[in-house]
Design a protein around this motif. Structure first.
Motif, PDB file in Angstrom:
ATOM      1  N   LEU A   5     -55.171  58.650  19.193  1.00 57.80           N
ATOM      2  CA  LEU A   5     -55.892  57.530  19.644  1.00 57.80           C
ATOM      3  C   LEU A   5     -56.333  57.306  21.221  1.00 57.80           C
ATOM      4  O   LEU A   5     -57.582  57.179  21.572  1.00 57.80           O
ATOM      5  N   LEU A   6     -55.332  57.445  22.069  1.00 52.77           N
ATOM      6  CA  LEU A   6     -55.568  57.391  23.227  1.00 52.77           C
ATOM      7  C   LEU A   6     -56.336  58.466  23.844  1.00 52.77           C
ATOM      8  O   LEU A   6     -57.149  58.144  24.858  1.00 52.77           O
ATOM      9  N   SER A   7     -56.320  59.805  23.323  1.00 52.06           N
ATOM     10  CA  SER A   7     -57.203  60.708  23.816  1.00 52.06           C
ATOM     11  C   SER A   7     -58.531  60.702  23.219  1.00 52.06           C
ATOM     12  O   SER A   7     -59.508  61.453  23.636  1.00 52.06           O
ATOM     13  N   LEU A   8     -58.947  59.772  22.272  1.00 48.73           N
ATOM     14  CA  LEU A   8     -60.226  59.815  21.730  1.00 48.73           C
ATOM     15  C   LEU A   8     -61.423  59.511  22.699  1.00 48.73           C
ATOM     16  O   LEU A   8     -62.429  60.225  22.654  1.00 48.73           O
ATOM     17  N   PRO A   9     -61.025  58.625  23.638  1.00 52.67           N
ATOM     18  CA  PRO A   9     -62.156  58.238  24.882  1.00 52.67           C
ATOM     19  C   PRO A   9     -62.376  59.808  25.273  1.00 52.67           C
ATOM     20  O   PRO A   9     -63.499  59.892  25.765  1.00 52.67           O
TER      21      PRO A   9
END
Length: 263
Positions: A5-9
């Protein structure tokens, strides 16, 4: 799950601003004005082979000169006190705070006929042309990109374990042997990073040649800049060929770096 989720952006950013433009360039390169599949753009792109090769030669020569200047400078900086190192690095980086184009304009004024360099050398009896030639382009390239060679080498050298150097000295190695057997091999990753960071932008730049070069110093970046607005298909084809070459170069440099790491 949390890490994904943190790498999604970042993934969204890469897709929007990297992958989509690359796909658009590929589609444009392989189509004609009617939108049909065509290789005509590549046939026209290869008419600029000489410009492409000259651009690579200038980029290679600029990269070599950056390495020759940056490597001993980085080594000397690592031998200074830490506070002095920070000051020197800051002084070297201050010009990078200015706009790229302004720095090129500064070299135009410095090298032009009747400029400071011409006036100084003429006063001691040396006359010549210092602008609008390939040498001026290379000087501009080295000035612009030398920090990108210096910083990776300096960072890697600064992380070399001093214990290894002391161990080599205890075993009877002189300064030259310590450098050849310890410092240089361990600094190769920094050299590879520096070469990559200098060669890639040098091969595709266009501003430097436009302001410091002559009529015969057109680089492939200049061709792309001029032709894209008149025939975007040819411009996209040239860009794609250049990107493929740079990708191959990056792969080879990474392979070389991996081999050195294993050795």
């Amino acid at each position: 799950m949390k890490s994904k989720l943190l790498s999604l952006p970042y993934l969204v950013w890469m897709v929007i601003f990297t992958m989509i433009p690359l796909v658009m360039i590929g589609i444009t390169a392989f189509t004609d004005n009617s939108g049909s599949f065509s290789l005509d753009a590549f046939a026209s792109a290869f008419e600029y082979t000489n410009v492409f090769l000259k651009s690579l030669w200038i980029a290679l020569l600029s990269t070599v000169l950056c390495l020759i200047i940056a490597y001993p400078l980085a080594y000397m900086i690592t031998q200074m006190r830490e506070s002095t190192q920070n000051t020197v690095i800051m002084l070297l980086m201050i010009p990078m705070w200015m706009n790229f184009l302004l720095r090129i304009y500064a070299w135009v004024l410095l090298l032009q006929s009747g400029g400071p360099l011409d006036t100084l050398l003429s006063a001691i009896g040396i006359h010549g042309s210092y602008s609008n030639n390939t040498a001026a382009v290379i000087v501009g390239m080295v000035y612009e990109y030398m920090p990108f060679m210096l910083l990776p080498i300096y960072t890697v050298m600064g992380k070399i374990d001093k214990g290894l150097i002391e161990a080599a000295q205890d075993l009877g190695s002189n300064k030259l042997m310590v450098f050849r057997k310890v410092v240089f091999p361990l600094s190769i990753p920094g050299i590879i990073s520096g070469i990559t960071m200098v060669f890639v932008p040098s091969a595709s730049t266009f501003v430097v040649a436009q302001y410091l070069g002559g009529t015969d110093d057109i680089m492939i970046g200049d061709i792309i800049d001029k032709i894209f607005f008149t025939n975007n298909h040819i411009g996209a084809a040239i860009s794609l060929v250049l990107m493929i070459f740079i990708l191959v170069f990056l792969v080879l440099m990474n392979l070389f770096g991996d081999e050195e790491a294993i050795a």
